[in-house]
Enzyme design. Sequence first.
Site, PDB file in Angstrom:
ATOM      1  CB  SER A 289      -0.903   0.022   1.237  1.00 49.63           C
ATOM      2  OG  SER A 289      -0.164   0.400   2.398  1.00 49.63           O
ATOM      3  CG  ASP A 290       1.508   5.823  -1.263  1.00 49.82           C
ATOM      4  OD1 ASP A 290       2.415   5.995  -0.419  1.00 49.82           O
ATOM      5  OD2 ASP A 290       1.432   6.510  -2.295  1.00 49.82           O
ATOM      6  CD1 TRP A 291       1.555   7.914   5.535  1.00 48.73           C
ATOM      7  CD2 TRP A 291       3.661   7.164   5.438  1.00 48.73           C
ATOM      8  NE1 TRP A 291       2.163   8.240   6.719  1.00 48.73           N
ATOM      9  CE2 TRP A 291       3.459   7.786   6.685  1.00 48.73           C
ATOM     10  CE3 TRP A 291       4.912   6.624   5.159  1.00 48.73           C
ATOM     11  CZ2 TRP A 291       4.456   7.882   7.649  1.00 48.73           C
ATOM     12  CZ3 TRP A 291       5.903   6.719   6.115  1.00 48.73           C
ATOM     13  CH2 TRP A 291       5.684   7.340   7.335  1.00 48.73           C
ATOM     14  CG  ASP A 292      -2.449   5.261   7.639  1.00 46.35           C
ATOM     15  OD1 ASP A 292      -2.655   4.070   7.935  1.00 46.35           O
ATOM     16  OD2 ASP A 292      -2.942   6.216   8.283  1.00 46.35           O
ATOM     17  CB  SER A 293      -3.250   4.029   0.902  1.00 50.54           C
ATOM     18  OG  SER A 293      -2.722   2.757   0.582  1.00 50.54           O
TER      19      SER A 293
END
Length: 334
Positions: A289-293
């Site tokens: 995932s992207d940052w905390d996505s």
Amino acid sequence: MATGNARGRGVLALCGLVSILYMNTSIANVSTDPSDLEQRVADLLGKMTLDEKIGQMAQVNVGDSYVHDYVADGIREGRVGSVLNVVDVDVVNELQRIAVEESRLGIPLIVGRDVIHGFKTVMPIPLGQAATWNPDVVREGARVAALEASTTGVNWTFAPMIDISRDPRWGRIAESLGEDPHLASELGVAMVEGFQGDDLSAVGTIAACAKHFAGYGAAESGRDYATTNIPENELRNVYLRPFKAAVDAGVVTIMTSFSDIDGVPATGNEFLLREVLREEWAFDGFVVSDWDSIRQLQIHGLTANDRESAFEAVRAGVDMEMHGDAYTNNLQAL
């Protein structure tokens, strides 16, 4: 999390990449034969508890100093598979020592960092590199960045960023390789080759990550994280082309986009991550995932809470959560 189908391939790939990257910095006489590697991975998976498998799917932000006891304890207990944003070689070595010597299975960490346009030696921004129209220059820049980053223990970069970008209002256009699908494909492949080389177990190579899958650069009005509306013909012939080229070139990881695409967030999008990436393209690496996505699926309105977000992301095919705890807190119960 069975390992015999598409839902398990990401975990297999995760363990396989760990094994390959570990060879990079440790035992020189470990076999790199693919059949031997797959057997080692299968044996390792057979020994892992569900909690340890979930741990391999968790990436923790460490930052620039090793001061967090929970990080060390998490590594010892098999609850952390990857760390990011640590570039002090002594800190990385200590974290790896804990992982290899003090955890039950001795699984080393994947160490990630945004090595986008150089590490110690700063290169032109990717948009500037694209202006050269020269794959050899771009490949060499990525090779130098990989050599420098790997000396600190970093073994995974979140690059190349190959979003097709046609709206100058979007701030991240600077990270991109521009507006043309063919140029972005050629230069994205060059970056993958520069980072990964011909043999990812070789010293001085790092794993590449093609991002952001997919359509991130088409955000409405250039607003970051916002919605995108892309007809499938345009999606396949413009926005997906650089990613298909990167997969064909052997990129080992893919990062999901923050944005939604036609109403469905990319991080919970089975069409993108299973139908296209796994089934059509036969991608056998892993998806981060992207940052905390994952938790941000709630902001898009797809889910009501972290539990639902973890469910939708893992069902769609996201194998590792970057800087979040939706997986850690919810996958066991799910």
